[in-house]
Design an enzyme around this catalytic site. Structure first.
Site, PDB file in Angstrom:
ATOM      1  N   THR A  66      44.646  12.754 -13.388  1.00 13.69           N
ATOM      2  CA  THR A  66      45.966  12.491 -12.795  1.00 13.69           C
ATOM      3  C   THR A  66      45.793  11.873 -11.405  1.00 13.69           C
ATOM      4  O   THR A  66      44.698  11.928 -10.826  1.00 13.69           O
ATOM      5  CB  THR A  66      46.780  13.803 -12.696  1.00 13.69           C
ATOM      6  OG1 THR A  66      46.061  14.729 -11.893  1.00 13.69           O
ATOM      7  CG2 THR A  66      47.040  14.390 -14.067  1.00 13.69           C
ATOM      8  N   GLU A  71      43.095  -2.062  -4.950  1.00  9.76           N
ATOM      9  CA  GLU A  71      44.440  -1.733  -5.440  1.00  9.76           C
ATOM     10  C   GLU A  71      45.448  -2.721  -4.852  1.00  9.76           C
ATOM     11  O   GLU A  71      45.206  -3.273  -3.764  1.00  9.76           O
ATOM     12  CB  GLU A  71      44.836  -0.337  -4.930  1.00  9.76           C
ATOM     13  CG  GLU A  71      43.961   0.784  -5.385  1.00  9.76           C
ATOM     14  CD  GLU A  71      44.257   1.214  -6.806  1.00  9.76           C
ATOM     15  OE1 GLU A  71      45.367   0.958  -7.289  1.00  9.76           O
ATOM     16  OE2 GLU A  71      43.359   1.793  -7.427  1.00  9.76           O
ATOM     17  N   LYS A 119      35.998  11.728  -0.113  1.00  7.07           N
ATOM     18  CA  LYS A 119      34.773  11.928  -0.896  1.00  7.07           C
ATOM     19  C   LYS A 119      33.720  12.675  -0.067  1.00  7.07           C
ATOM     20  O   LYS A 119      33.036  13.570  -0.564  1.00  7.07           O
ATOM     21  CB  LYS A 119      34.220  10.578  -1.361  1.00  7.07           C
ATOM     22  CG  LYS A 119      35.041   9.947  -2.479  1.00  7.07           C
ATOM     23  CD  LYS A 119      34.580   8.539  -2.748  1.00  7.07           C
ATOM     24  CE  LYS A 119      35.400   7.850  -3.828  1.00  7.07           C
ATOM     25  NZ  LYS A 119      35.269   6.397  -3.805  1.00  7.07           N
TER      26      LYS A 119
HETATM   27  N1  LIG Z   1      40.690   3.885 -11.160  1.00  4.62           N
HETATM   28  C1  LIG Z   1      39.418   4.183 -10.902  1.00  4.62           C
HETATM   29  O1  LIG Z   1      38.494   3.356 -11.063  1.00  4.62           O
HETATM   30  C2  LIG Z   1      39.054   5.583 -10.425  1.00  4.62           C
HETATM   31  C3  LIG Z   1      37.700   5.901 -10.186  1.00  4.62           C
HETATM   32  C4  LIG Z   1      37.370   7.217  -9.826  1.00  4.62           C
HETATM   33  C5  LIG Z   1      38.366   8.180  -9.681  1.00  4.62           C
HETATM   34  N2  LIG Z   1      39.685   7.816  -9.877  1.00  4.62           N
HETATM   35  C6  LIG Z   1      40.689   8.874  -9.784  1.00  4.62           C
HETATM   36  O2  LIG Z   1      41.116   9.162 -11.125  1.00  4.62           O
HETATM   37  C7  LIG Z   1      42.482   9.546 -11.125  1.00  4.62           C
HETATM   38  C8  LIG Z   1      43.240   8.697 -12.127  1.00  4.62           C
HETATM   39  O3  LIG Z   1      43.182   7.331 -11.708  1.00  4.62           O
HETATM   40  P1  LIG Z   1      43.859   6.164 -12.572  1.00  4.62           P
HETATM   41  O4  LIG Z   1      43.446   4.917 -11.920  1.00  4.62           O
HETATM   42  O5  LIG Z   1      43.592   6.392 -14.007  1.00  4.62           O
HETATM   43  O6  LIG Z   1      45.429   6.472 -12.295  1.00  4.62           O
HETATM   44  P2  LIG Z   1      46.678   5.902 -13.079  1.00  4.62           P
HETATM   45  O7  LIG Z   1      46.317   4.669 -13.834  1.00  4.62           O
HETATM   46  O8  LIG Z   1      47.809   5.852 -12.094  1.00  4.62           O
HETATM   47  O9  LIG Z   1      47.026   7.042 -14.184  1.00  4.62           O
HETATM   48  C9  LIG Z   1      47.535   8.292 -13.827  1.00  4.62           C
HETATM   49  C10 LIG Z   1      47.910   9.052 -15.094  1.00  4.62           C
HETATM   50  O10 LIG Z   1      48.330  10.367 -14.712  1.00  4.62           O
HETATM   51  C11 LIG Z   1      49.526  10.689 -15.433  1.00  4.62           C
HETATM   52  N3  LIG Z   1      50.291  11.678 -14.693  1.00  4.62           N
HETATM   53  C12 LIG Z   1      50.938  11.564 -13.519  1.00  4.62           C
HETATM   54  N4  LIG Z   1      51.527  12.721 -13.182  1.00  4.62           N
HETATM   55  C13 LIG Z   1      51.251  13.594 -14.194  1.00  4.62           C
HETATM   56  C14 LIG Z   1      51.588  14.944 -14.465  1.00  4.62           C
HETATM   57  N5  LIG Z   1      52.343  15.661 -13.622  1.00  4.62           N
HETATM   58  N6  LIG Z   1      51.132  15.524 -15.614  1.00  4.62           N
HETATM   59  C15 LIG Z   1      50.363  14.812 -16.496  1.00  4.62           C
HETATM   60  N7  LIG Z   1      50.009  13.533 -16.287  1.00  4.62           N
HETATM   61  C16 LIG Z   1      50.450  12.926 -15.162  1.00  4.62           C
HETATM   62  C17 LIG Z   1      50.262   9.363 -15.596  1.00  4.62           C
HETATM   63  O11 LIG Z   1      51.208   9.491 -16.651  1.00  4.62           O
HETATM   64  P3  LIG Z   1      52.017   8.225 -17.307  1.00  4.62           P
HETATM   65  O12 LIG Z   1      50.996   7.439 -18.109  1.00  4.62           O
HETATM   66  O13 LIG Z   1      53.037   8.863 -18.163  1.00  4.62           O
HETATM   67  O14 LIG Z   1      52.568   7.461 -16.142  1.00  4.62           O
HETATM   68  C18 LIG Z   1      49.081   8.434 -15.900  1.00  4.62           C
HETATM   69  O15 LIG Z   1      48.801   8.484 -17.279  1.00  4.62           O
HETATM   70  C19 LIG Z   1      42.978   9.402  -9.689  1.00  4.62           C
HETATM   71  O16 LIG Z   1      42.996  10.667  -9.096  1.00  4.62           O
HETATM   72  C20 LIG Z   1      41.950   8.498  -9.022  1.00  4.62           C
HETATM   73  O17 LIG Z   1      41.807   8.779  -7.640  1.00  4.62           O
HETATM   74  C21 LIG Z   1      40.035   6.565 -10.258  1.00  4.62           C
END
Ligand SMILES: NC(=O)c1ccc[n+]([C@@H]2O[C@H](COP(=O)([O-])OP(=O)(O)OC[C@H]3O[C@@H](n4cnc5c(N)ncnc54)[C@H](OP(=O)(O)O)[C@@H]3O)[C@@H](O)[C@H]2O)c1
Length: 343
Positions: free
Chosen positions: A96, A209, A224
């Site tokens: 999330t 982003e 981190k």
């Molecule tokens: N992007 C990267 O390369 C990367 C690398 C390392 C770590 N991270 C970390 O990984 C996490 C996810 O990143 P992301 O890029 O995948 O984010 P993202 O694309 O914004 O996806 C977030 C997901 O969380 C869901 N969500 C939001 N609130 C929720 C809740 N209350 N209950 C259940 N699900 C919920 C959203 O639902 P919906 O689909 O319904 O909107 C969406 O599916 C973040 O914390 C980020 O810091 C990201």
């Protein structure tokens, strides 16, 4: 043979990459670790899905539709509580969004999972940066694990290196290039681009982003570093105690001056103490590295970390994919390391 029940929370970029990876590596994990990684359910903000096993999502019939969003199985009636009750214990994978002001929704998800006896593997940083001590105590009291490789530079091994490879050695200091966006911008500026052009390029390539503030202001690196320090050094450093200076709007002349001095400019997270009597400090800011510094060669969106120790000298690692697939691979690694028999 061990069946590992998995509930995936969050189905954005990382959640989907994890979903794809579980399918891709299902047989590999069965053959190499004797683990059957069974995805039992997926939750997102818009709904949830109950699966009987990973086999179901592996079957071609299930993917008659390529569009996961339109799968008829998405419902709104299944909650995390329902899934935690439905299956024997296993691991909750938290993908999330990171919220460093409230720690939600991750905090509630992790707490609920641990209270019901499930391990937690997380890519999300907010809950741990705010409530690490409380959550880790809860996990300890229930003999469960919280693993956060995905939240601490993802594919780059930071916590694992400190926890396992440096066992028995005392860590004297840690330095890290932990944010791919900042490192990409600084690398391209050293090649002649302005800050604005380098940022635009990073956004165009999907490295940065659309709103890059959290990265370029240094907060991602700070978060981190705090997570790494608190777990490896047993500290309880708060984000509010960290001096954070990012690279936002940095002038081209600063980069050129570093080059004239024969140095490389990097955004560094540092954890150190002046002497044994004094508390640990975490700082984030620009560092001028000599070309013989091991991390001076970490370029582009790559990351790196160096540990200084009392018995092993310094140890540095660098590289590791900075993308959702790399983060998903870190989540998978944590699950395997919780359950593998050949420790
Ligand atoms: N992007 C990267 O390369 C990367 C690398 C390392 C770590 N991270 C970390 O990984 C996490 C996810 O990143 P992301 O890029 O995948 O984010 P993202 O694309 O914004 O996806 C977030 C997901 O969380 C869901 N969500 C939001 N609130 C929720 C809740 N209350 N209950 C259940 N699900 C919920 C959203 O639902 P919906 O689909 O319904 O909107 C969406 O599916 C973040 O914390 C980020 O810091 C990201």
């Amino acid at each position: 043979m061990e069946k590992v029940n998995i509930i995936l929370v969050g189905f954005g970029r990382v959640g989907r990459a994890f979903f794809d990876l579980i399918k891709e590596k299902y047989d590999y994990c069965r053959k190499n670790y004797d683990l059957y990684l069974e995805l039992r359910g997926i939750l997102r903000e818009k709904g949830s899905i109950l699966l009987t096993s990973t086999r179901k999502v592996l079957s071609p019939a299930y993917f008659a539709t390529e569009d996961l969003d339109s799968l008829a199985d998405w419902v709104s009636a299944i909650s995390l509580d329902d899934l935690l009750e439905e299956f024997d214990k296993g691991v909750v994978v938290d993908c999330t969004p990171t919220n460093i002001s409230t720690g939600e929704p991750s905090y509630s998800i992790m707490k609920k999972a641990l209270e019901k006896g499930w391990h937690v593997v997380t890519a999300s940083k907010g809950a741990l940066v705010l409530k690490s001590a409380e959550l880790r105590e809860l996990a300890r009291s229930k003999n469960l694990m919280i693993k956060a490789s995905g939240a601490t530079a993802a594919a780059l091994p930071t916590l694992d290196l400190g926890l396992y490879a440096l066992a028995g050695a005392e860590i004297l200091a840690i330095e890290g290039i932990l944010n791919g966006t900042c490192n990409y911008i600084l690398t391209r500026m050293a090649e002649g681009l302005t800050y604005k052009k380098a940022l635009e390029e990073a956004q165009h390539k999907g490295i940065a982003e659309p709103n890059p503030s959290y990265d370029v202001e240094g907060w991602d690196t700070a978060v981190k570093m705090v997570l790494i320090a608190n777990q490896l050094l047993g500290t309880d450093i708060k984000l509010s105690e960290v001096t954070v200076r990012g690279i936002k709007g940095i002038n081209k002349e600063v980069v050129e001056k570093a080059q004239r001095l024969g140095k490389t400019l990097k955004l560094f997270g540092k954890c150190y103490r002046e002497n044994y009597e004094l508390p640990w400090k975490v700082e984030v800011g620009l560092a001028l590295l000599d070309h013989n510094h091991p991390l001076s060669q970490v370029n582009g969106s790559n990351k790196g970390i160096i540990f200084y120790t009392d018995t092993m000298g310094w140890i540095a690692v660098m590289g590791g994919k900075s993308n959702p697939r790399g983060a998903a691979a870190a989540l998978l690694k944590d699950i395997i390391n919780i359950y593998r028999k050949n420790q």
